[in-house]
Design an enzyme around this catalytic site. Structure first.
Site, PDB file in Angstrom:
ATOM      1  N   ASP A  41      84.859 -71.391  -6.549  1.00 59.54           N
ATOM      2  CA  ASP A  41      84.317 -72.491  -6.281  1.00 59.54           C
ATOM      3  C   ASP A  41      83.981 -73.564  -7.687  1.00 59.54           C
ATOM      4  O   ASP A  41      83.310 -73.837  -7.975  1.00 59.54           O
ATOM      5  CB  ASP A  41      83.797 -73.446  -5.311  1.00 59.54           C
ATOM      6  CG  ASP A  41      82.256 -72.619  -5.313  1.00 59.54           C
ATOM      7  OD1 ASP A  41      81.204 -73.287  -4.724  1.00 59.54           O
ATOM      8  OD2 ASP A  41      81.849 -71.591  -6.146  1.00 59.54           O
TER       9      ASP A  41
ATOM     10  N   ASP B 292      79.323 -71.848 -12.896  1.00 57.91           N
ATOM     11  CA  ASP B 292      79.038 -69.688 -13.155  1.00 57.91           C
ATOM     12  C   ASP B 292      80.596 -68.747 -12.467  1.00 57.91           C
ATOM     13  O   ASP B 292      80.192 -68.060 -12.947  1.00 57.91           O
ATOM     14  CB  ASP B 292      78.050 -68.899 -12.511  1.00 57.91           C
ATOM     15  CG  ASP B 292      77.441 -69.448 -10.976  1.00 57.91           C
ATOM     16  OD1 ASP B 292      78.272 -70.848 -10.457  1.00 57.91           O
ATOM     17  OD2 ASP B 292      77.258 -69.095 -10.021  1.00 57.91           O
ATOM     18  N   ASP B 293      81.304 -69.829 -12.154  1.00 58.86           N
ATOM     19  CA  ASP B 293      82.068 -68.808 -11.855  1.00 58.86           C
ATOM     20  C   ASP B 293      82.968 -69.067 -12.676  1.00 58.86           C
ATOM     21  O   ASP B 293      83.364 -68.439 -12.567  1.00 58.86           O
ATOM     22  CB  ASP B 293      82.992 -70.207 -10.583  1.00 58.86           C
ATOM     23  CG  ASP B 293      82.404 -70.205  -9.195  1.00 58.86           C
ATOM     24  OD1 ASP B 293      81.343 -71.389  -9.219  1.00 58.86           O
ATOM     25  OD2 ASP B 293      82.982 -70.283  -8.337  1.00 58.86           O
TER      26      ASP B 293
ATOM     27  N   ASN C 227      68.804 -70.648  -1.467  1.00 54.96           N
ATOM     28  CA  ASN C 227      68.553 -72.002  -2.194  1.00 54.96           C
ATOM     29  C   ASN C 227      69.108 -73.664  -1.694  1.00 54.96           C
ATOM     30  O   ASN C 227      68.341 -74.051  -1.624  1.00 54.96           O
ATOM     31  CB  ASN C 227      69.224 -71.282  -3.958  1.00 54.96           C
ATOM     32  CG  ASN C 227      70.680 -71.200  -2.992  1.00 54.96           C
ATOM     33  OD1 ASN C 227      71.284 -70.984  -2.271  1.00 54.96           O
ATOM     34  ND2 ASN C 227      72.027 -70.614  -4.380  1.00 54.96           N
TER      35      ASN C 227
ATOM     36  N   GLU D  86      71.411 -69.039   1.319  1.00 49.15           N
ATOM     37  CA  GLU D  86      71.746 -69.202   0.493  1.00 49.15           C
ATOM     38  C   GLU D  86      73.118 -70.814  -0.143  1.00 49.15           C
ATOM     39  O   GLU D  86      74.147 -70.271   0.752  1.00 49.15           O
ATOM     40  CB  GLU D  86      72.567 -68.077  -0.234  1.00 49.15           C
ATOM     41  CG  GLU D  86      73.133 -67.795  -1.722  1.00 49.15           C
ATOM     42  CD  GLU D  86      74.737 -68.027  -1.516  1.00 49.15           C
ATOM     43  OE1 GLU D  86      75.652 -67.614  -0.597  1.00 49.15           O
ATOM     44  OE2 GLU D  86      75.197 -68.671  -2.320  1.00 49.15           O
TER      45      GLU D  86
ATOM     46  N   ASN E 234      76.755 -69.956  -0.494  1.00 49.92           N
ATOM     47  CA  ASN E 234      78.129 -69.893  -0.832  1.00 49.92           C
ATOM     48  C   ASN E 234      78.180 -69.829   1.252  1.00 49.92           C
ATOM     49  O   ASN E 234      79.153 -69.782   1.849  1.00 49.92           O
ATOM     50  CB  ASN E 234      78.407 -68.770  -1.290  1.00 49.92           C
ATOM     51  CG  ASN E 234      78.762 -68.928  -2.362  1.00 49.92           C
ATOM     52  OD1 ASN E 234      78.975 -70.730  -2.850  1.00 49.92           O
ATOM     53  ND2 ASN E 234      78.488 -68.140  -3.495  1.00 49.92           N
TER      54      ASN E 234
ATOM     55  N   HIS F 180      75.034 -66.140 -10.737  1.00 47.83           N
ATOM     56  CA  HIS F 180      75.598 -65.695 -10.140  1.00 47.83           C
ATOM     57  C   HIS F 180      76.487 -64.565  -9.748  1.00 47.83           C
ATOM     58  O   HIS F 180      76.557 -64.207  -9.724  1.00 47.83           O
ATOM     59  CB  HIS F 180      75.012 -66.896  -9.131  1.00 47.83           C
ATOM     60  CG  HIS F 180      74.055 -67.155  -8.544  1.00 47.83           C
ATOM     61  ND1 HIS F 180      72.477 -67.398  -8.242  1.00 47.83           N
ATOM     62  CD2 HIS F 180      73.658 -68.865  -9.049  1.00 47.83           C
ATOM     63  CE1 HIS F 180      71.758 -68.172  -8.306  1.00 47.83           C
ATOM     64  NE2 HIS F 180      72.519 -68.957  -8.257  1.00 47.83           N
ATOM     65  N   ASP F 181      77.281 -65.751 -10.414  1.00 46.63           N
ATOM     66  CA  ASP F 181      78.526 -65.399  -9.745  1.00 46.63           C
ATOM     67  C   ASP F 181      79.478 -64.268 -10.712  1.00 46.63           C
ATOM     68  O   ASP F 181      80.221 -62.591  -9.945  1.00 46.63           O
ATOM     69  CB  ASP F 181      80.215 -66.242 -10.342  1.00 46.63           C
ATOM     70  CG  ASP F 181      79.511 -66.979  -8.890  1.00 46.63           C
ATOM     71  OD1 ASP F 181      79.628 -68.678  -9.327  1.00 46.63           O
ATOM     72  OD2 ASP F 181      78.814 -67.260  -7.790  1.00 46.63           O
TER      73      ASP F 181
HETATM   74  O1  RIB Z   1      73.866 -69.404  -4.474  1.00 45.30           O
HETATM   75  C1  RIB Z   1      75.222 -69.786  -5.749  1.00 45.30           C
HETATM   76  C2  RIB Z   1      76.430 -69.991  -5.786  1.00 45.30           C
HETATM   77  O2  RIB Z   1      76.701 -70.754  -5.471  1.00 45.30           O
HETATM   78  C3  RIB Z   1      77.306 -69.932  -6.717  1.00 45.30           C
HETATM   79  O3  RIB Z   1      78.159 -69.187  -5.989  1.00 45.30           O
HETATM   80  C4  RIB Z   1      77.589 -71.060  -7.382  1.00 45.30           C
HETATM   81  O4  RIB Z   1      78.663 -71.061  -7.685  1.00 45.30           O
HETATM   82  C5  RIB Z   1      77.378 -72.062  -6.228  1.00 45.30           C
HETATM   83  O5  RIB Z   1      79.011 -71.500  -5.449  1.00 45.30           O
HETATM   84 CA    CA Z   2      80.817 -70.314  -7.458  1.00 47.64          CA
END
Ligand code: RIB
Ligand code: CA
Length: 322
Positions: free
Chosen positions: A14, A18-19, A159, A165, A167, A240-241
């Site tokens: 998505d 960070d993706d 978060n 979290e 996702n 993260h990703d």
């Molecule tokens: O919580 C981090 C995730 O949420 C990562 O995949 C970031 O891209 C957001 O989608």
């Molecule tokens: Ca992501």
């Protein structure tokens, strides 16, 4: 890594800053069969546009892009624009995309690839809606998936909420389907990903590579890190990703422990929480009959990260781009 050792994989994403980092890393260290897109950081149209722009600026246009689900299975849709901006990739501008999106749906592509490829690996780094829907369409899918490296959940705090979290929180019911599927899962959660921040020093190293791509990546991470500073006081945007990709190629970057992970679907304060049962890890944690307490593990949960080792890999890979 020679191609015969690379995991054959699909990244479900998505984009999101960070993706993009995960896609750049995955394109080099995985036999990357395609990118499937899902709603998440922003809406599906925009995440798909961002995926197209990414493969174009990184000259990865041979990687097919396949659109997936626009909405969560049950809950109301939520986005993460406060971190990634309204476009999902705010910061440096990118040319409007021209690469096509495949005609078929992400779920059809995932199922077709699972028949075409021996030992397919899935790397979901957004809400798990596409994966869950593919599992509902074809319950035999787990027989054809080697493993899944999931950026999602947390062994500690959330978060999106104090306990969830992003996702997982975007589609907890989908996450429940995935964690109940029996597919071997590496769960790369916030408890480790927050320890890998794109600090000013790391962004300086990236900028020092001096290529068109590395300069653009540094500009992207400048924007992402400033948002992270404002939102969470972190010294840089969390990687993260890309850690979910790194988990598949360098066993020294993350240490995992087997645990049962349940996704909370009812809690007022805990909806979307990954409830990780680590009781069996404590010495002597057995019942009166000596049976280890805690439910049978359904995932390998990342408990420790070697951030320096990750940055070594990421910087080496970034240096291969023009
Ligand atoms: O919580 C981090 C995730 O949420 C990562 O995949 C970031 O891209 C957001 O989608
Ligand atoms: Ca992501």
């Amino acid at each position: 890594m020679s191609s015969h050792q690379k995991p054959t994989a699909i990244i479900d994403c998505d984009p999101g800053h960070d993706d993009v980092m995960a896609i750049l890393l995955g394109a080099r260290v995985l036999d990357l069969r395609g990118l499937t897109t899902v709603f998440g950081n922003v809406d599906l149209e925009q995440t798909t546009r961002n995926a197209r722009q990414t493969v174009e600026f990184a000259e990865l246009t041979a990687i097919p892009i396949v659109k997936g689900m626009a909405q969560p299975l049950v809950r109301d849709i939520r986005h993460g624009a406060h971190v990634h901006g309204e476009s999902g990739l705010d910061g440096p501008t990118l040319a409007p995309p021209t690469v096509p999106v495949r005609e078929d749906l992400a779920t059809d592509f995932l199922l077709a690839q699972s028949h075409e490829v021996e030992n397919l690996t899935l790397v979901p780094i957004g809400p798990l809606t596409n994966i869950a829907t593919a599992l509902r369409l074809d319950p035999s899918l787990p027989e054809r998936i080697k493993e899944m490296s999931v950026m999602g959940g947390s062994l500690t705090a959330g978060n999106a909420t104090p306990t969830a979290e992003f996702n997982i929180w975007c589609d907890p019911e989908a996450a429940h389907v995935v964690f109940s599927s029996g597919i071997p899962i590496k769960m790369v959660g916030l408890n480790v990903t927050r320890q890998v921040a794109a600090t000013p020093e790391r962004r300086g190293q990236i900028r020092g590579i001096g290529s068109r791509t590395s300069t653009h990546v540094a500009d992207m991470l400048d924007f992402y890190s400033e948002r992270y500073r404002v939102v969470s006081g972190m010294p840089g945007g969390a990687m993260h990703d890309p850690l979910a990709v790194a988990a598949l190629v360098d066993p020294d970057i993350l240490r995992f422990e087997p645990m049962h992970v349940a996704v909370e679907l009812r809690g007022t304060h805990t909806y979307g929480m990954t409830v990780c049962d680590a009781r069996h890890l404590r010495a002597g944690s057995t019942d009166a009959l000596g049976t280890p307490r805690g439910e049978t593990p359904n995932a390998e949960v990342a408990v420790e990260v070697n951030a320096d080792r990750f940055w070594e890999l990421f910087l080496d890979v970034l240096a291969t781009y023009q």
